[in-house]
Design an enzyme around this catalytic site. Structure first.
Site, PDB file in Angstrom:
ATOM      1  N   ASN A   9       0.857  -1.188   0.000  1.00  0.00           N
ATOM      2  CA  ASN A   9       0.000   0.000   0.000  1.00  0.00           C
ATOM      3  C   ASN A   9       0.890   1.234   0.000  1.00  0.00           C
ATOM      4  O   ASN A   9       1.477   1.576   1.031  1.00  0.00           O
ATOM      5  CB  ASN A   9      -0.911  -0.054   1.232  1.00  0.00           C
ATOM      6  N   LYS A  11       0.033   4.268  -0.182  1.00  0.00           N
ATOM      7  CA  LYS A  11      -0.642   5.435   0.416  1.00  0.00           C
ATOM      8  C   LYS A  11      -0.395   6.646  -0.480  1.00  0.00           C
ATOM      9  O   LYS A  11      -0.339   6.495  -1.703  1.00  0.00           O
ATOM     10  CB  LYS A  11      -0.159   5.646   1.867  1.00  0.00           C
ATOM     11  N   HIS A  96      -9.367   1.112   5.015  1.00  0.00           N
ATOM     12  CA  HIS A  96      -8.062   1.303   5.658  1.00  0.00           C
ATOM     13  C   HIS A  96      -8.209   2.234   6.866  1.00  0.00           C
ATOM     14  O   HIS A  96      -9.051   3.139   6.850  1.00  0.00           O
ATOM     15  CB  HIS A  96      -7.051   1.878   4.655  1.00  0.00           C
ATOM     16  N   GLU A  98      -6.625   4.680   7.804  1.00  0.00           N
ATOM     17  CA  GLU A  98      -6.520   6.123   7.499  1.00  0.00           C
ATOM     18  C   GLU A  98      -7.814   6.653   6.895  1.00  0.00           C
ATOM     19  O   GLU A  98      -8.177   7.812   7.106  1.00  0.00           O
ATOM     20  CB  GLU A  98      -5.299   6.360   6.596  1.00  0.00           C
ATOM     21  N   GLU A 168      -5.019  -4.740  10.709  1.00  0.00           N
ATOM     22  CA  GLU A 168      -4.005  -3.708  10.883  1.00  0.00           C
ATOM     23  C   GLU A 168      -4.275  -2.920  12.168  1.00  0.00           C
ATOM     24  O   GLU A 168      -5.087  -1.982  12.165  1.00  0.00           O
ATOM     25  CB  GLU A 168      -4.016  -2.736   9.690  1.00  0.00           C
ATOM     26  N   GLY A 174       2.781   2.482  10.724  1.00  0.00           N
ATOM     27  CA  GLY A 174       3.711   3.594  10.533  1.00  0.00           C
ATOM     28  C   GLY A 174       4.446   4.007  11.793  1.00  0.00           C
ATOM     29  O   GLY A 174       5.076   5.067  11.834  1.00  0.00           O
ATOM     30  N   SER A 214       3.788  -1.873  10.330  1.00  0.00           N
ATOM     31  CA  SER A 214       5.242  -1.908  10.539  1.00  0.00           C
ATOM     32  C   SER A 214       5.872  -3.260  10.188  1.00  0.00           C
ATOM     33  O   SER A 214       6.791  -3.706  10.855  1.00  0.00           O
ATOM     34  CB  SER A 214       5.599  -1.491  11.974  1.00  0.00           C
TER      35      SER A 214
HETATM   36  P1  13P Z   1       3.244   0.554   7.599  1.00  0.00           P
HETATM   37  O1  13P Z   1       3.761  -0.736   6.993  1.00  0.00           O
HETATM   38  O2  13P Z   1       3.933   1.769   7.042  1.00  0.00           O
HETATM   39  O3  13P Z   1       3.181   0.511   9.073  1.00  0.00           O
HETATM   40  O4  13P Z   1       1.718   0.693   7.077  1.00  0.00           O
HETATM   41  C1  13P Z   1       0.874  -0.387   7.217  1.00  0.00           C
HETATM   42  C2  13P Z   1      -0.356  -0.100   6.458  1.00  0.00           C
HETATM   43  O5  13P Z   1      -1.149   0.741   6.838  1.00  0.00           O
HETATM   44  C3  13P Z   1      -0.601  -0.857   5.215  1.00  0.00           C
HETATM   45  O6  13P Z   1      -1.879  -0.633   4.735  1.00  0.00           O
END
Ligand code: 13P
Length: 252
Positions: A9, A11, A96, A98, A168, A174, A214
């Site tokens: 992803n 983003k 997601h 976010e 997640e 992140g 992560s």
């Molecule tokens: P990170 O791998 O940057 O922590 O993000 C995970 C994520 O949100 C994948 O959709």
């Protein structure tokens, strides 16, 4: 058996140049065959068509990161599942964290988007996961329950074959704080039990459950060994070709 799936992803990151280099690296990477591990990358919407024309489509798939619940109309800034299909793409990520927390998408809206996407023959990576405050209050299972409940009310039993769940935990996204293999395994066991009780045994045993939060080239192999982890949804590390390729290789 559930085929492993690794999703990248992106983003809101990268540009055409960085995406070109990443795709070139993926196209010539030495990774296990497709029947061992399926790989999907989700670049920003503006680059979906470009990515799909550049990538080796025999080996990789390209996914959208989001779409709206309606086919078309006065929804400025949105894209539809129909448009994703029009580009010959098969995947979309929905729900997601976010989208849930920054853009305030409700369980109901995400369920509606998911149903519409499946109607358009998309495969959906449906994300769930608790916030740190939920975990600290022992509410992880309650949150997962609510997120899955609204999804299951929108879907028919047949629809589930088009769903991949991504667990997640928001506190791991992140942050560099990965869930421990046991924490991830426990949540995946809960989700699988939920599916068995609320949908059926077949859906429970066949639905892939990815872990996200992560994931790195260093921790992927240990997580991949957990029996209920069927793959990863990778954010930051999916932007770095060498890391993403190591994560894909971690499966075998
Ligand atoms: P990170 O791998 O940057 O922590 O993000 C995970 C994520 O949100 C994948 O959709």
């Amino acid at each position: 058996t559930r085929r492993f799936l690794v999703g990248g992803n992106h983003k809101c990151n990268g540009n055409k140049e960085s995406l070109k280099s990443l795709i070139e690296a993926l196209n010539c990477a030495n990774i296990p065959p497709k029947d061992t591990v399926e790989v999907v990358i989700a670049p920003p919407t503006l680059y979906l068509d470009y990515a799909n024309t550049q990538i080796n489509r025999d080996r990789f798939s390209v996914s959208a990161q989001n779409c709206y619940s309606e086919s078309k109309g006065a929804f400025t800034g949105e894209i539809s599942a129909e448009m994703i299909r029009d580009l010959a793409l098969d995947w979309v990520i929905l729900g997601h964290s976010e989208r849930r927390h920054i853009f305030k998408e409700s369980n109901e809206l995400i369920a509606k988007k998911t149903k519409h996407s499946i109607t358009q023959k998309l495969q959906v990576i449906f994300c769930v996961g608790e916030q740190l405050s939920d975990r600290n209050a022992n509410n992880t299972e309650k949150v997962l329950d609510e997120q899955l409940h609204s999804l299951s009310t929108a879907l028919s039993v047949e629809d589930w074959k088009n769903i991949v769940i991504a667990y997640e935990p928001v506190w791991a996204i992140g942050t560099g704080v990965t869930a421990s293999p046991q924490q991830a395994q426990d949540a995946h066991v809960y989700i699988r039990k939920w599916l068995a009780e609320k949908v059926n045994e077949k859906v429970s045993s066949e639905t892939r459950i990815l872990y996200g939060g992560s994931v790195t080239a260093t921790n992927a192999a240990e997580l991949a060994q957990q029996s209920e982890i069927d793959g990863f949804l990778v954010g930051g590390a999916s932007l770095v070709a060498a890391s993403f390729i190591t994560i894909i290789q971690s499966v075998s």
